[in-house]
Design a protein around this motif. Sequence first.
Motif, PDB file in Angstrom:
ATOM      1  N   ALA A  11      10.549  43.731  12.147  1.00 51.33           N
ATOM      2  CA  ALA A  11       9.886  42.574  12.473  1.00 51.33           C
ATOM      3  C   ALA A  11      10.630  41.390  12.338  1.00 51.33           C
ATOM      4  O   ALA A  11      11.279  41.239  11.513  1.00 51.33           O
ATOM      5  N   PRO A  12      10.351  40.554  13.519  1.00 52.12           N
ATOM      6  CA  PRO A  12      11.000  39.163  13.459  1.00 52.12           C
ATOM      7  C   PRO A  12      10.305  38.255  12.639  1.00 52.12           C
ATOM      8  O   PRO A  12      10.883  37.026  12.359  1.00 52.12           O
ATOM      9  N   ARG A  13       9.503  38.714  11.701  1.00 57.10           N
ATOM     10  CA  ARG A  13       8.677  37.652  10.922  1.00 57.10           C
ATOM     11  C   ARG A  13       8.508  38.362   9.688  1.00 57.10           C
ATOM     12  O   ARG A  13       8.695  39.458   9.448  1.00 57.10           O
ATOM     13  N   ILE A  33      16.153  41.047   7.496  1.00 54.03           N
ATOM     14  CA  ILE A  33      17.149  40.411   8.115  1.00 54.03           C
ATOM     15  C   ILE A  33      17.506  41.335   9.346  1.00 54.03           C
ATOM     16  O   ILE A  33      18.168  42.302   9.277  1.00 54.03           O
ATOM     17  N   PRO A  34      17.520  40.430  10.407  1.00 55.04           N
ATOM     18  CA  PRO A  34      17.977  41.164  11.811  1.00 55.04           C
ATOM     19  C   PRO A  34      19.388  41.661  11.676  1.00 55.04           C
ATOM     20  O   PRO A  34      20.198  40.714  11.223  1.00 55.04           O
ATOM     21  N   THR A  40      17.171  42.459   2.939  1.00 51.34           N
ATOM     22  CA  THR A  40      15.690  41.601   3.063  1.00 51.34           C
ATOM     23  C   THR A  40      15.984  40.357   2.479  1.00 51.34           C
ATOM     24  O   THR A  40      16.581  40.235   1.442  1.00 51.34           O
ATOM     25  N   LEU A  41      14.806  39.453   2.995  1.00 51.63           N
ATOM     26  CA  LEU A  41      14.810  38.197   2.532  1.00 51.63           C
ATOM     27  C   LEU A  41      13.580  37.848   2.033  1.00 51.63           C
ATOM     28  O   LEU A  41      12.600  38.186   2.230  1.00 51.63           O
ATOM     29  N   VAL A  42      13.800  37.402   0.688  1.00 54.45           N
ATOM     30  CA  VAL A  42      12.478  36.909  -0.109  1.00 54.45           C
ATOM     31  C   VAL A  42      12.510  35.623  -0.276  1.00 54.45           C
ATOM     32  O   VAL A  42      13.493  34.773  -0.488  1.00 54.45           O
ATOM     33  N   GLU A  43      11.265  34.924   0.347  1.00 54.23           N
ATOM     34  CA  GLU A  43      10.996  33.410   0.418  1.00 54.23           C
ATOM     35  C   GLU A  43       9.966  33.025  -0.367  1.00 54.23           C
ATOM     36  O   GLU A  43       8.905  33.798  -0.388  1.00 54.23           O
ATOM     37  N   VAL A  44      10.164  32.106  -1.089  1.00 54.30           N
ATOM     38  CA  VAL A  44       8.692  31.649  -1.793  1.00 54.30           C
ATOM     39  C   VAL A  44       8.665  29.879  -1.653  1.00 54.30           C
ATOM     40  O   VAL A  44       9.690  29.128  -1.403  1.00 54.30           O
TER      41      VAL A  44
END
Length: 87
Positions: A11-13, A33-34, A40-44
């Motif tokens: 998914a792009p989001r 991550i495309p 994978t990106l973890v954001e907070v």
Amino acid sequence: MGDPGPWETNAPRAFVTIRAGGPFDGVVTITAIPEGNGRTLVEVAWTQDGQSCSDQVEVDTYETARIIANTVADQLAAGIPPDLTRD
């Protein structure tokens, strides 16, 4: 929470969002991550003392991202500012 399906990990989001709440009203997301070959990106993001704060980290697997995201959400809910710095 089971493993994500292929439609989620491409998914792009963000495909996982955790609203941690607590005194910082934090939100943690996991995003594929495309072209990242499973990375994978973890954001907070959270608010502390009226200031918007954020941090992020890239990891090799969804399982690692899930562990980090849950830990960070627990910290936010407990009023502990997260730190995604990795050794």
